[in-house]
Design a protein around this motif. Structure first.
Motif, PDB file in Angstrom:
ATOM      1  N   HIS A 103       0.804  -1.283   0.143  1.00  8.72           N
ATOM      2  CA  HIS A 103      -0.069  -0.350   0.095  1.00  8.72           C
ATOM      3  C   HIS A 103       0.872   1.346  -0.311  1.00  8.72           C
ATOM      4  CE1 HIS A 103      -2.359   3.731   1.710  1.00  8.72           C
ATOM      5  NE2 HIS A 103      -3.238   3.015   1.550  1.00  8.72           N
ATOM      6  N   ASP A 104       1.046   1.630  -0.766  1.00  6.36           N
ATOM      7  CA  ASP A 104       1.346   3.088  -0.850  1.00  6.36           C
ATOM      8  C   ASP A 104       0.014   4.500  -1.145  1.00  6.36           C
ATOM      9  OD1 ASP A 104       4.506   4.669  -0.506  1.00  6.36           O
ATOM     10  OD2 ASP A 104       3.838   5.644  -2.424  1.00  6.36           O
ATOM     11  N   SER A 105      -1.172   4.180  -1.232  1.00  8.97           N
ATOM     12  CA  SER A 105      -2.141   5.591  -0.842  1.00  8.97           C
ATOM     13  C   SER A 105      -3.186   5.867  -0.824  1.00  8.97           C
ATOM     14  CB  SER A 105      -1.741   6.496  -2.183  1.00  8.97           C
ATOM     15  OG  SER A 105      -2.234   5.651  -3.356  1.00  8.97           O
ATOM     16  N   GLY A 106      -3.889   6.402  -0.526  1.00 10.36           N
ATOM     17  CA  GLY A 106      -5.080   6.616  -0.533  1.00 10.36           C
ATOM     18  C   GLY A 106      -4.971   5.882   1.166  1.00 10.36           C
ATOM     19  N   ASP A 107      -6.506   5.553   1.448  1.00  8.15           N
ATOM     20  CA  ASP A 107      -7.241   5.045   2.923  1.00  8.15           C
ATOM     21  C   ASP A 107      -6.444   3.775   2.703  1.00  8.15           C
ATOM     22  OD1 ASP A 107      -9.031   3.439   5.059  1.00  8.15           O
ATOM     23  OD2 ASP A 107      -9.626   5.834   5.153  1.00  8.15           O
ATOM     24  N   PRO A 108      -5.691   3.217   4.272  1.00 12.56           N
ATOM     25  CA  PRO A 108      -4.662   2.315   4.315  1.00 12.56           C
ATOM     26  C   PRO A 108      -5.946   0.859   5.259  1.00 12.56           C
ATOM     27  CG  PRO A 108      -3.970   3.498   5.988  1.00 12.56           C
ATOM     28  CD  PRO A 108      -5.234   4.444   4.977  1.00 12.56           C
ATOM     29  N   VAL A 109      -7.027   1.062   5.491  1.00 16.15           N
ATOM     30  CA  VAL A 109      -7.552  -0.004   6.175  1.00 16.15           C
ATOM     31  C   VAL A 109      -8.883  -0.439   5.011  1.00 16.15           C
ATOM     32  CG1 VAL A 109      -9.288  -0.494   7.593  1.00 16.15           C
ATOM     33  CG2 VAL A 109      -7.292   0.879   8.013  1.00 16.15           C
ATOM     34  N   ALA A 110      -8.934   1.200   4.038  1.00 13.77           N
ATOM     35  CA  ALA A 110     -10.096   0.496   3.175  1.00 13.77           C
ATOM     36  C   ALA A 110      -9.343  -0.047   1.656  1.00 13.77           C
ATOM     37  CB  ALA A 110     -10.929   1.758   2.827  1.00 13.77           C
ATOM     38  N   TRP A 111      -8.332   0.182   1.870  1.00 18.19           N
ATOM     39  CA  TRP A 111      -7.297  -0.966   0.594  1.00 18.19           C
ATOM     40  C   TRP A 111      -6.529  -2.331   1.438  1.00 18.19           C
ATOM     41  CZ3 TRP A 111      -2.532  -3.111   1.161  1.00 18.19           C
ATOM     42  CH2 TRP A 111      -2.306  -3.658   0.595  1.00 18.19           C
ATOM     43  N   ALA A 112      -6.946  -2.069   2.047  1.00 13.94           N
ATOM     44  CA  ALA A 112      -6.531  -3.647   3.305  1.00 13.94           C
ATOM     45  C   ALA A 112      -7.857  -4.575   3.057  1.00 13.94           C
ATOM     46  CB  ALA A 112      -6.155  -3.660   4.024  1.00 13.94           C
TER      47      ALA A 112
END
Length: 319
Positions: free
Chosen positions: A205-214
């Protein structure tokens, strides 16, 4: 590192003919133009040099003890806010070479992390320090790898697939963390099928909301019939220990996680404002390339028409 690559490094020399510096609108502008093979290794040392020279002139009073004391304060905070069970699982690496205060500060920080970090210090992206201090070198795929494939032959719609496939064929199961936000996470997952999901160890992960990305990553693995606990998510977007602990707690027990912390480790000293510097590929084979990202501010391209075309091809909506 394979023998052929080590032999190449033994022969490699930086060629300054490919480096162009200028002052534009009171900003230092750095451009690298030449064969990718000869310019790719410039990024890290150049940005580290620029950061250190600026910091030495602006903050001559800073001592190594200032960085060490700040790091110990962070350790105290982590011990006070995380349980012993959490500390036993929390994994952190140093990703702080490019924007470090100085080489000496980064070396001191890595030494202290290796000896005293209350959680699990798993390595550094600085290969020299890893070798010198006998710790593990760590790194992941760079944006320019996927960006370059936008102009390296395949159809644009197949560029991410081509980049992932070339990576797999070169590293044969090693360096198995794929970067997802060159054309947004959604566009990446559209290409990250069962074949790649099984071959790669995880995602970065390198951009945007980290938890939503996860959550998207976990759902994608489950849709493919893969147990998320067999995969790892690496977070590296502007982290500090507070953000790291929040993300860790949100995902603990659902998927493996690891954290690469950069500037907040190697240039977090009271009274010091770190530089905001970055170097990205803008053209390949004489044609534009772009990084759209999951965060509008991180979109990078000098050709607005190409960005629009890339969005159209990958069905990425405008911000």
């Amino acid at each position: 590192m394979k023998p052929d690559f080590l032999r190449f490094l033994g022969l490699f020399r930086f060629n300054l003919r490919y480096l162009h510096l200028a002052i534009e609108h009171d900003e230092l502008v750095l451009r690298l133009h030449g064969p990718w093979l000869h310019v790719i290794l410039f990024e890290v040392p150049l940005l580290a040099i620029i950061s250190e020279v600026r910091n030495q002139h602006r903050y001559p009073q800073v001592r190594l003890s200032d960085a060490r004391d700040q790091l110990h304060r962070k350790f105290d905070w982590l011990r006070a806010n995380a349980s012993s069970e959490e500390l036993a699982e929390l994994q952190v690496a140093d990703f702080g070479t490019r924007r470090r205060f100085s080489y000496k500060v980064q070396e001191e920080v890595v030494k202290v992390l290796a000896a005293e970090f209350p959680a699990r210090f798993v390595g550094t992206s600085n290969v020299h320090l890893a070798r010198k201090l006998d710790i593990k070198p760590l790194g992941t795929m760079a944006h320019e790898w996927i960006m370059a494939h936008q102009q390296l032959g395949p159809r644009l719609i197949d560029s991410q697939i081509a980049a992932l496939d070339c990576w797999v064929r070169e590293y044969r199961g090693l360096l198995g963390i794929a970067l997802t936000d060159c054309i947004t996470m959604d566009a990446f997952l559209g290409d990250f099928d069962l074949y790649f999901a099984k071959l790669f160890d995880g995602l970065r992960h390198d951009s945007g909301d980290p938890v939503a990305w996860a959550e998207k990553a976990i759902a994608h693995y489950r849709t493919l019939g893969i147990d998320p606990m067999t995969k790892t998510l690496v977070f590296s977007d502007g982290l500090n220990l507070t953000k790291t602990l929040e993300i860790f707690r949100a995902l603990r027990g659902r998927i493996n996680v690891s954290f690469g912390i950069g500037t907040n480790l190697t240039c977090d000293i009271p009274g010091v404002a770190p530089m905001s510097i970055v170097l990205k590929m803008t053209d390949c084979n004489g044609q534009p390339v772009a990084k759209i990202s999951d965060e509008a501010a991180k979109t990078q391209c000098r050709d607005a028409n190409f960005v629009a075309y890339l969005r159209h091809v990958f069905k990425v909506p405008k911000e």
